[in-house]
Scaffold this active site. Structure first.
Site, mmCIF file in Angstrom:
data_model
loop_
_atom_site.group_PDB
_atom_site.id
_atom_site.type_symbol
_atom_site.label_atom_id
_atom_site.label_comp_id
_atom_site.label_asym_id
_atom_site.label_seq_id
_atom_site.Cartn_x
_atom_site.Cartn_y
_atom_site.Cartn_z
ATOM 1 N N ARG A 127 0.847 -1.203 0.000
ATOM 2 C CA ARG A 127 0.000 0.000 0.000
ATOM 3 C C ARG A 127 0.880 1.250 0.000
ATOM 4 O O ARG A 127 1.400 1.666 1.026
ATOM 5 C CB ARG A 127 -0.888 -0.002 1.245
ATOM 6 C CG ARG A 127 -1.728 1.256 1.414
ATOM 7 C CD ARG A 127 -2.946 1.287 0.525
ATOM 8 N NE ARG A 127 -3.867 0.212 0.861
ATOM 9 C CZ ARG A 127 -4.890 -0.138 0.070
ATOM 10 N NH1 ARG A 127 -5.107 0.493 -1.067
ATOM 11 N NH2 ARG A 127 -5.677 -1.138 0.429
ATOM 12 N N ARG A 163 1.532 -6.469 -9.395
ATOM 13 C CA ARG A 163 1.944 -5.894 -8.106
ATOM 14 C C ARG A 163 2.124 -6.955 -7.020
ATOM 15 O O ARG A 163 2.515 -6.627 -5.905
ATOM 16 C CB ARG A 163 0.925 -4.836 -7.653
ATOM 17 C CG ARG A 163 -0.465 -5.372 -7.379
ATOM 18 C CD ARG A 163 -1.414 -4.261 -6.931
ATOM 19 N NE ARG A 163 -2.725 -4.784 -6.552
ATOM 20 C CZ ARG A 163 -3.628 -4.127 -5.853
ATOM 21 N NH1 ARG A 163 -3.379 -2.893 -5.438
ATOM 22 N NH2 ARG A 163 -4.795 -4.660 -5.557
ATOM 23 N N HIS A 182 -0.416 3.487 -10.335
ATOM 24 C CA HIS A 182 -1.358 3.866 -9.265
ATOM 25 C C HIS A 182 -0.614 4.680 -8.194
ATOM 26 O O HIS A 182 -0.550 4.301 -7.016
ATOM 27 C CB HIS A 182 -1.919 2.567 -8.679
ATOM 28 C CG HIS A 182 -3.171 2.686 -7.873
ATOM 29 N ND1 HIS A 182 -3.265 3.452 -6.726
ATOM 30 C CD2 HIS A 182 -4.386 2.120 -8.052
ATOM 31 C CE1 HIS A 182 -4.477 3.326 -6.226
ATOM 32 N NE2 HIS A 182 -5.180 2.524 -7.011
ATOM 33 N N ASP A 226 -13.144 9.156 -5.952
ATOM 34 C CA ASP A 226 -12.672 8.103 -6.858
ATOM 35 C C ASP A 226 -13.244 8.403 -8.238
ATOM 36 O O ASP A 226 -14.426 8.160 -8.477
ATOM 37 C CB ASP A 226 -13.139 6.727 -6.338
ATOM 38 C CG ASP A 226 -12.466 5.562 -7.048
ATOM 39 O OD1 ASP A 226 -11.730 5.795 -8.028
ATOM 40 O OD2 ASP A 226 -12.677 4.407 -6.611
ATOM 41 N N GLU A 234 -3.260 8.797 -10.985
ATOM 42 C CA GLU A 234 -2.817 7.599 -11.692
ATOM 43 C C GLU A 234 -2.865 7.798 -13.205
ATOM 44 O O GLU A 234 -3.889 8.218 -13.740
ATOM 45 C CB GLU A 234 -3.724 6.428 -11.307
ATOM 46 C CG GLU A 234 -3.883 6.269 -9.801
ATOM 47 C CD GLU A 234 -5.029 5.345 -9.416
ATOM 48 O OE1 GLU A 234 -5.324 4.397 -10.169
ATOM 49 O OE2 GLU A 234 -5.638 5.575 -8.355
HETATM 50 O O1 TA6 Z 1 -7.531 3.478 -8.632
HETATM 51 C C1 TA6 Z 1 -8.546 3.675 -7.694
HETATM 52 C C2 TA6 Z 1 -8.961 2.342 -7.150
HETATM 53 O O2 TA6 Z 1 -9.335 1.489 -8.181
HETATM 54 C C3 TA6 Z 1 -10.081 2.572 -6.134
HETATM 55 O O3 TA6 Z 1 -11.337 2.219 -6.620
HETATM 56 C C4 TA6 Z 1 -9.618 1.816 -4.925
HETATM 57 O O4 TA6 Z 1 -10.159 0.552 -4.890
HETATM 58 C C5 TA6 Z 1 -8.120 1.831 -5.108
HETATM 59 O O5 TA6 Z 1 -7.889 1.708 -6.456
HETATM 60 C C6 TA6 Z 1 -7.258 0.907 -4.267
HETATM 61 O O6 TA6 Z 1 -7.332 -0.412 -4.617
HETATM 62 P P1 TA6 Z 1 -6.583 -1.503 -3.762
HETATM 63 O O7 TA6 Z 1 -6.896 -2.830 -4.390
HETATM 64 O O8 TA6 Z 1 -5.109 -1.206 -3.857
HETATM 65 O O9 TA6 Z 1 -7.080 -1.387 -2.340
#
Ligand code: TA6
Length: 296
Positions: A56, A79, A149, A192, A250
């Site tokens: 994260r 990832r 991301h 989002d 992103e």
């Molecule tokens: O890019 C935004 C997103 O798709 C959100 O909808 C949220 O779910 C985020 O990514 C994080 O995703 P993750 O699987 O890393 O918790």
């Protein structure tokens, strides 16, 4: 020079002026970018470093699927896997590190396609560029979606403004509403949204510092995400107030999957540059980096 960070093998890049980047082999994920003595990326103090889970923070790569837009695990598998790294090398005032992932029995258990992917992390003074290259090594065409991301560190999300998406088409994924962005973006709760990419770099101001964010024309969308306090509290790998100090901006190609013919290659990138002020003269994006037959 592989070093260990929270139990995981990582490589540290250094620019001539002392800027650094730290890249984990797990996910080919940039974990830290220090420019002018200040960390520019957000890495959760509760991020899991077990060599399997997504980490994260930093700059995760979502590939070959974004979010849950397909049958694969959320945001794909890139990832979650260890990548192979070449030695970092100097070039034209920058330091470049290339990391590689190719299909094997692990990836084929999720996705049958033959591919070779490369992530290049290019560090120069005040600037970090992450480039993704995807090559179809098989005999049939296939599709993928992709996103860098990036978790950007902000001083205070309540004072943060993202400029440059004015007039761009927006899909608000929280409310499921389509609109056109008006003016700069500010944040008060969960956010989002998927935007059509802007033609010029974005400017992020967090009340104290500035960052310029650019992406290749091959990345047709920009996703902006902050979980807000309620969703953040439900994320096991985030501290309760973590949302206040991060914003994901992103570079993505997700609304139309990339179709890659046998032998074809696609490249996309995101570039972060420290200290740009809103309204400053910003160069237009340079031309498409790499492409070849049958791409997009
Ligand atoms: O890019 C935004 C997103 O798709 C959100 O909808 C949220 O779910 C985020 O990514 C994080 O995703 P993750 O699987 O890393 O918790």
């Amino acid at each position: 020079m592989v070093e260990t960070f929270r139990g995981q093998p990582c490589i540290r890049l250094r620019a001539r002026n002392g800027d650094t980047a730290l890249v984990a082999l797990h996910g080919a994920q940039v974990l830290s970018w220090v420019a002018a003595g200040r960390e520019r990326l957000y890495l959760s103090p509760k991020a899991v470093f077990d060599g399997q889970s997504a980490i994260r923070g930093g700059i995760p790569l979502c590939f070959p699927q974004f979010n849950q837009r397909g049958p694969l695990p959320k945001h794909g598998f890139a990832r979650n896997l260890a990548w192979r790294a070449d030695s970092a090398h100097a070039e034209e005032g920058a330091t470049r590190l290339s990391l590689h992932l190719a299909d094997d029995e692990r990836t084929r258990a999720w996705w049958p396609q033959a591919f070779a992917a490369r992530v290049d992390v290019v560090l120069s003074e005040g600037q970090l560029q992450v480039e993704c290259t995807v090559h179809n090594t098989g005999a049939v065409a296939w599709d993928f979606t992709i996103a860098l991301h990036s978790y950007l560190q902000v001083h205070d999300i309540a004072q943060t403004r993202l400029q440059g998406l004015d007039g761009c088409a927006r899909w608000d994924a929280v409310a499921d509403v389509h609109s056109q962005q008006q003016g700069p973006i500010t944040f008060a709760g969960e956010y989002d949204s998927v935007f059509a990419a802007a033609p010029a770099p974005l400017q992020l101001r967090d009340g104290v510092h500035g960052l310029e964010i650019a992406q290749s024309p091959t990345m047709g969308q920009t996703v902006v995400w902050n979980p807000g306090s309620a969703l953040c509290a439900r994320l096991a790998d985030m501290p309760p107030e973590g949302h206040a100090h991060m914003l994901c901006v992103e570079a993505a190609q997700i609304d139309t999957p990339v179709r890659l013919a046998p032998g074809a290659t696609w490249t996309g990138w995101q570039r972060l540059r420290e200290g740009q002020q809103p309204g400053s003269a910003v160069p237009r994006l340079s031309a498409l980096t790499v492409s070849s037959k049958g791409v997009q």
